[in-house]
Design a protein around this motif. Structure first.
Motif, mmCIF file in Angstrom:
data_model
loop_
_atom_site.group_PDB
_atom_site.id
_atom_site.type_symbol
_atom_site.label_atom_id
_atom_site.label_comp_id
_atom_site.label_asym_id
_atom_site.label_seq_id
_atom_site.Cartn_x
_atom_site.Cartn_y
_atom_site.Cartn_z
ATOM 1 N N VAL A 1 -7.840 -13.782 -0.554
ATOM 2 C CA VAL A 1 -7.048 -13.020 -1.531
ATOM 3 C C VAL A 1 -6.490 -11.740 -0.948
ATOM 4 C CG1 VAL A 1 -7.138 -11.453 -3.603
ATOM 5 C CG2 VAL A 1 -8.404 -13.661 -3.567
ATOM 6 N N LEU A 2 -7.222 -11.078 0.173
ATOM 7 C CA LEU A 2 -6.884 -9.849 0.550
ATOM 8 C C LEU A 2 -5.412 -10.093 1.492
ATOM 9 C CD1 LEU A 2 -10.091 -8.155 1.341
ATOM 10 C CD2 LEU A 2 -8.353 -7.357 0.125
ATOM 11 N N ASN A 3 -5.868 -11.368 2.216
ATOM 12 C CA ASN A 3 -4.501 -11.907 2.897
ATOM 13 C C ASN A 3 -3.234 -12.353 2.143
ATOM 14 O OD1 ASN A 3 -3.848 -12.514 5.438
ATOM 15 N ND2 ASN A 3 -4.916 -14.479 5.522
ATOM 16 N N GLY A 4 -3.572 -12.777 1.018
ATOM 17 C CA GLY A 4 -2.340 -13.028 0.319
ATOM 18 C C GLY A 4 -1.836 -11.634 -0.457
ATOM 19 N N MET A 5 -2.666 -10.881 -0.789
ATOM 20 C CA MET A 5 -2.221 -9.707 -1.728
ATOM 21 C C MET A 5 -1.512 -8.675 -0.845
ATOM 22 S SD MET A 5 -4.679 -7.741 -4.109
ATOM 23 C CE MET A 5 -4.897 -8.941 -5.425
ATOM 24 N N PHE A 6 -2.003 -8.499 0.759
ATOM 25 C CA PHE A 6 -1.305 -7.678 1.421
ATOM 26 C C PHE A 6 -0.608 -8.170 2.891
ATOM 27 C CE2 PHE A 6 -4.845 -5.168 -0.879
ATOM 28 C CZ PHE A 6 -3.889 -4.303 -1.302
ATOM 29 N N PRO A 7 0.203 -8.854 2.608
ATOM 30 C CA PRO A 7 0.887 -9.588 3.702
ATOM 31 C C PRO A 7 1.393 -8.796 4.584
ATOM 32 C CG PRO A 7 2.356 -9.764 1.893
ATOM 33 C CD PRO A 7 1.058 -8.986 1.242
ATOM 34 N N LEU A 8 1.735 -7.348 4.311
ATOM 35 C CA LEU A 8 2.499 -6.471 5.476
ATOM 36 C C LEU A 8 1.292 -5.900 6.189
ATOM 37 C CD1 LEU A 8 5.265 -5.085 3.321
ATOM 38 C CD2 LEU A 8 5.414 -6.757 4.882
ATOM 39 N N ALA A 9 0.165 -5.923 5.806
ATOM 40 C CA ALA A 9 -0.958 -5.076 6.490
ATOM 41 C C ALA A 9 -1.211 -5.768 7.950
ATOM 42 C CB ALA A 9 -2.326 -5.188 5.667
ATOM 43 N N GLN B 1 -6.071 1.097 5.957
ATOM 44 C CA GLN B 1 -6.549 2.565 6.301
ATOM 45 C C GLN B 1 -6.057 3.292 7.480
ATOM 46 O OE1 GLN B 1 -10.892 2.593 6.832
ATOM 47 N NE2 GLN B 1 -11.337 3.495 4.740
ATOM 48 N N ARG B 2 -5.684 2.340 8.685
ATOM 49 C CA ARG B 2 -4.979 3.241 9.665
ATOM 50 C C ARG B 2 -3.770 3.909 9.374
ATOM 51 N NH1 ARG B 2 -7.149 -0.887 13.640
ATOM 52 N NH2 ARG B 2 -9.112 0.010 14.140
ATOM 53 N N LYS B 3 -2.997 3.262 8.299
ATOM 54 C CA LYS B 3 -1.646 3.526 8.071
ATOM 55 C C LYS B 3 -1.796 4.556 6.765
ATOM 56 C CE LYS B 3 0.607 -0.779 8.715
ATOM 57 N NZ LYS B 3 1.283 -1.839 8.027
ATOM 58 N N PRO C 1 0.990 -1.094 0.028
ATOM 59 C CA PRO C 1 -0.081 -0.052 -0.011
ATOM 60 C C PRO C 1 0.907 1.179 0.103
ATOM 61 C CG PRO C 1 -0.729 -1.605 1.648
ATOM 62 C CD PRO C 1 0.492 -1.952 1.091
ATOM 63 N N ASP C 2 2.178 1.191 0.481
ATOM 64 C CA ASP C 2 2.813 2.481 0.797
ATOM 65 C C ASP C 2 3.396 2.758 -0.966
ATOM 66 O OD1 ASP C 2 2.832 2.000 3.333
ATOM 67 O OD2 ASP C 2 4.875 1.320 3.475
ATOM 68 N N ASP C 3 3.172 1.917 -1.580
ATOM 69 C CA ASP C 3 3.380 2.480 -2.956
ATOM 70 C C ASP C 3 2.608 3.181 -3.757
ATOM 71 O OD1 ASP C 3 5.725 0.949 -3.003
ATOM 72 O OD2 ASP C 3 4.973 -0.904 -4.097
ATOM 73 N N TYR C 4 1.191 3.595 -3.049
ATOM 74 C CA TYR C 4 0.163 4.377 -3.719
ATOM 75 C C TYR C 4 -0.184 5.499 -2.915
ATOM 76 C CZ TYR C 4 0.360 -0.024 -6.279
ATOM 77 O OH TYR C 4 0.746 -1.104 -7.070
ATOM 78 N N HIS D 1 -12.124 -7.758 6.081
ATOM 79 C CA HIS D 1 -12.479 -6.516 6.375
ATOM 80 C C HIS D 1 -11.216 -5.774 7.375
ATOM 81 C CE1 HIS D 1 -16.438 -8.111 6.118
ATOM 82 N NE2 HIS D 1 -16.757 -6.958 5.435
ATOM 83 N N GLU D 2 -10.755 -6.629 8.135
ATOM 84 C CA GLU D 2 -9.622 -6.197 9.098
ATOM 85 C C GLU D 2 -8.429 -5.669 8.486
ATOM 86 O OE1 GLU D 2 -8.812 -9.055 12.235
ATOM 87 O OE2 GLU D 2 -10.888 -9.145 12.513
ATOM 88 N N ILE D 3 -8.196 -6.393 7.280
ATOM 89 C CA ILE D 3 -7.122 -5.991 6.601
ATOM 90 C C ILE D 3 -7.258 -4.679 5.950
ATOM 91 C CG2 ILE D 3 -5.801 -6.633 4.418
ATOM 92 C CD1 ILE D 3 -5.923 -9.396 5.070
ATOM 93 N N ILE D 4 -8.069 -4.310 5.331
ATOM 94 C CA ILE D 4 -8.717 -2.875 4.852
ATOM 95 C C ILE D 4 -8.565 -1.893 6.054
ATOM 96 C CG2 ILE D 4 -10.437 -1.693 3.767
ATOM 97 C CD1 ILE D 4 -11.502 -4.001 2.355
ATOM 98 N N THR D 5 -9.026 -2.293 6.950
ATOM 99 C CA THR D 5 -8.879 -1.312 8.144
ATOM 100 C C THR D 5 -7.427 -1.171 8.621
ATOM 101 O OG1 THR D 5 -11.147 -2.135 9.188
ATOM 102 C CG2 THR D 5 -9.647 -1.070 10.657
ATOM 103 N N ARG D 6 -6.658 -1.941 8.564
ATOM 104 C CA ARG D 6 -5.463 -1.864 8.984
ATOM 105 C C ARG D 6 -4.762 -1.016 7.891
ATOM 106 N NH1 ARG D 6 -3.520 -7.832 9.569
ATOM 107 N NH2 ARG D 6 -5.359 -8.394 10.703
#
Ligand code: APR
Length: 237
Positions: free
Chosen positions: A229-237, A87-89, A9-12, A80-85
């Protein structure tokens, strides 16, 4: 599930998650059109349009009130939690959702644009919108004029709220990363959003258990359940 590319996410600088009923499916909330979908069991013409409400408001209100305890029995999932995390950053990460269930907010997300309104608000045509987050409606009549309150939901044949639409358009036009999750993409104007994002130059990602209607819109098509998919796509979240 296929191999899922990882995204940072830091790339965007600006991110939009555009979600539909498939986002809430793993929480136990039925979708509208797939197997077990709400519109297979109920005819929207009888339960989800202004005409139906005008003919029999109590029947329409009973239908929506029935959905409240069912939604409250469900909980947000890891997606949902991954998206929330994220968003927090990233304060410039927004959710544009077609869902009325409030599940993103219950997982702690803020910056949520509810395109189709909310199951947890009521509206008087004369006196505006009131919050009503209880299991049962606090009241079905406006306390000022006594008219029927209707759910503050965009039903079939309703216009979308102009302010909400403008907000969604602005966010999508400025998004660098646009991720559509769990929507069949058949209900307009929301169905236009992936094209809008693609035309505006965003990197476009599609997450769904089924293939998209127009694959050419997307840089990444990730088939699978939203949470996985979200879990695999955003492992750093
Ligand atoms: N993960 C990802 N996608 C999923 C999952 C899952 N676990 N389960 C189902 N899906 C996908 C389905 O493949 C389908 O494409 O979710 C989508 C659900 O589509 P719909 O039921 O049509 O829901 P949605 O697109 O949100 O509907 C739009 O229609 O009835 C109106 O106002 C209502 O907001 C709703 C609008």
């Amino acid at each position: 599930m296929q191999n899922i590319p990882e995204l940072n996410p830091d790339d965007y600088s600006a991110i939009v998650f555009f979600t539909g009923a498939g986002m809430s499916a793993e929480s136990g909330i039925p979708t509208y059109r797939g197997a077990g979908g709400i519109w297979h069991e109920y005819r929207w013409e009888e339960y989800a349009c202004q005409d139906a409400f005008d003919v029999d408001p109590e029947k329409v209100l009973d239908f929506h009130e029935l959905r409240r305890p069912k939604v409250l029995e469900c909980n947000p999932h890891i997606g949902h939690e991954i998206i929330t995390r994220i968003q927090r950053k990233h304060p410039s990460c927004w959710i544009v959702t077609q869902n009325i269930d409030g599940m993103h907010q219950r997982s702690g997300s803020r910056n949520v644009v509810e395109l189709h309104g909310s199951l947890w608000r009521m509206r008087c045509s004369q006196h505006g919108i009131s919050e009503d987050p209880s299991v049962r409606y606090q009241t079905r009549r406006c306390s000022i004029c006594g008219n029927w309150l209707r759910p503050d939901i965009t039903w079939f044949n309703d216009m979308l709220d102009a302010v909400v639409m403008e907000k969604a358009h602005n966010l999508i036009n400025n998004a660098q990363l646009f991720i559509t999750i769990g929507t069949s993409g058949v209900v307009y104007p929301a169905a236009m959003f992936p094209r809008l994002a693609s035309d505006a130059g965003a990197k476009c990602v599609y997450i769904n258990t089924e293939t998209p209607g127009d694959e050419s819109l997307y840089d990444i098509v990730a088939l699978g359940k939203a949470s996985e998919v979200l879990n695999g796509m955003f492992p750093l979240a």
